[in-house]
Design a protein around this motif. Structure first.
Motif, PDB file in Angstrom:
ATOM      1  N   GLU A  18      41.362  38.637   0.050  1.00 48.73           N
ATOM      2  CA  GLU A  18      40.989  37.244   0.293  1.00 48.73           C
ATOM      3  C   GLU A  18      41.763  36.764   1.511  1.00 48.73           C
ATOM      4  O   GLU A  18      42.998  36.808   1.528  1.00 48.73           O
ATOM      5  CB  GLU A  18      41.330  36.376  -0.908  1.00 48.73           C
ATOM      6  N   LEU A  33      42.458  33.714   4.543  1.00 46.39           N
ATOM      7  CA  LEU A  33      42.407  32.270   4.739  1.00 46.39           C
ATOM      8  C   LEU A  33      42.772  31.946   6.176  1.00 46.39           C
ATOM      9  O   LEU A  33      43.855  32.288   6.641  1.00 46.39           O
ATOM     10  CB  LEU A  33      43.377  31.556   3.792  1.00 46.39           C
ATOM     11  N   VAL A  74      37.890  30.314   3.907  1.00 42.07           N
ATOM     12  CA  VAL A  74      38.078  31.553   3.148  1.00 42.07           C
ATOM     13  C   VAL A  74      37.058  32.611   3.539  1.00 42.07           C
ATOM     14  O   VAL A  74      35.870  32.332   3.676  1.00 42.07           O
ATOM     15  CB  VAL A  74      37.990  31.276   1.631  1.00 42.07           C
TER      16      VAL A  74
END
Length: 299
Positions: free
Chosen positions: A211, A213, A291
């Motif tokens: 993930e 960001l 994201v």
């Protein structure tokens, strides 16, 4: 603010963010046709007690997670990334990968929640008190892992590959790595080092899911840190815990080293699973718009 060598348990500093996310997963699972359901999330939140349990019981109506717009968007964000990474592990298992590594495992209960083929080993790396809370909470609830679960109590700022090997990890075997909810809490140089360590410890056929960001835009980030009450995220604490920096992207970094990598922006992923209409305001769209969910496979 973060400092070199800072520490935490499950209710303080970076550790408390795992409870915040678990609460979001628990609340999201109560919705209509959720993208993913984590029944262990509520177990963790109730074990923490106090304000956390009150949140699930509706006793804190002004909590940011219950905000109709921002809270609803964040809950859907958690559903989506949970679904994405659940599907990633299903594909890895189908490909015959039996060695799983959860970096900064937090309150990830996939060792207990997912269906794993016989012989699968799930390594969970995190600080000792976080792993202890998870193990004791689920044991008290009568839950057992559905794979062989090995705790590796280590700070990722230490020599975690060595600690992983000492617990039986085989760097020559294919591995499915997960880096979920971690990168914002690492400075750029630590992110590069983490990617390098994963690359070195990955046998042919390994996979990694991350993930990512993007940095929060400067004026918004400054407002979040200076005036946390000005945004319904309770986000001042969160903003002071992260390193709001531009990091190397998974597609570029792993792709340059021969991995087959791809990523999807969270709003695009939500659209692909029929949930494109959940983010109505600019504030609700803010974090999800930053994201990316990424995967890479080593041939």
């Amino acid at each position: 603010m973060r400092t070199d060598g800072d520490t935490w348990d499950i209710t303080t500093s970076v550790g408390s963010t795992a409870l915040f996310v678990a609460a979001a997963r628990a609340l999201a699972g109560r919705g209509e046709a959720p993208l993913a359901v984590d029944p262990f999330a509520e177990v963790f939140v109730r074990a923490a007690g106090g304000e956390w349990a009150d949140l699930l019981d509706g006793k804190t109506p002004n909590h940011p997670l219950l905000d109709p717009e921002w809270g609803g968007s964040f809950r859907t964000f958690q559903e989506a990334r949970t679904r994405y990474f659940d599907d990633y592990f299903a594909a890895a298992s189908a490909a015959g990968i039996g060695q799983i590594v959860l970096l900064a495992a937090g309150l990830d209960a996939r060792a207990y929640r997912l269906s794993w083929p016989d012989g699968t080993i799930v390594y969970e790396l995190d600080r000792p008190r976080v792993l202890e809370f998870k193990r004791a909470t689920l044991a008290d609830n009568g839950d057992k892992p559905r794979a062989e679960r090995r705790e590796v109590a280590v700070d990722l700022r230490e020599d975690w590959p060595k600690a992983l090997r000492e617990h039986g990890f085989d760097a020559s075997a294919p591995t499915a790595w997960l880096v979920e909810g971690l990168l914002p809490y690492l400075p750029v140089d630590a992110t590069e080092q983490l990617f390098e360590q994963i690359d070195r410890a990955s046998g042919p056929g390994s996979r990694v899911a991350v993930e990512e960001l993007d940095p929060v835009p400067g004026p918004i980030y400054e407002a979040m840190t200076a005036q946390p009450d000005s945004v319904p995220t309770g986000g001042g604490d969160w903003a002071n815990l992260i390193y709001n920096e531009k990091r190397p992207e998974v597609v570029d970094w792993f792709g340059a080293r021969g991995w087959q990598a791809e990523s999807v922006r969270l709003p695009d992923y939500l659209a692909s699973v029929g949930r494109a209409d959940v983010m109505s305001s600019d504030l609700a769209k803010l974090v999800p718009s930053l994201v990316r969910l990424a995967t890479a496979i080593r041939p």
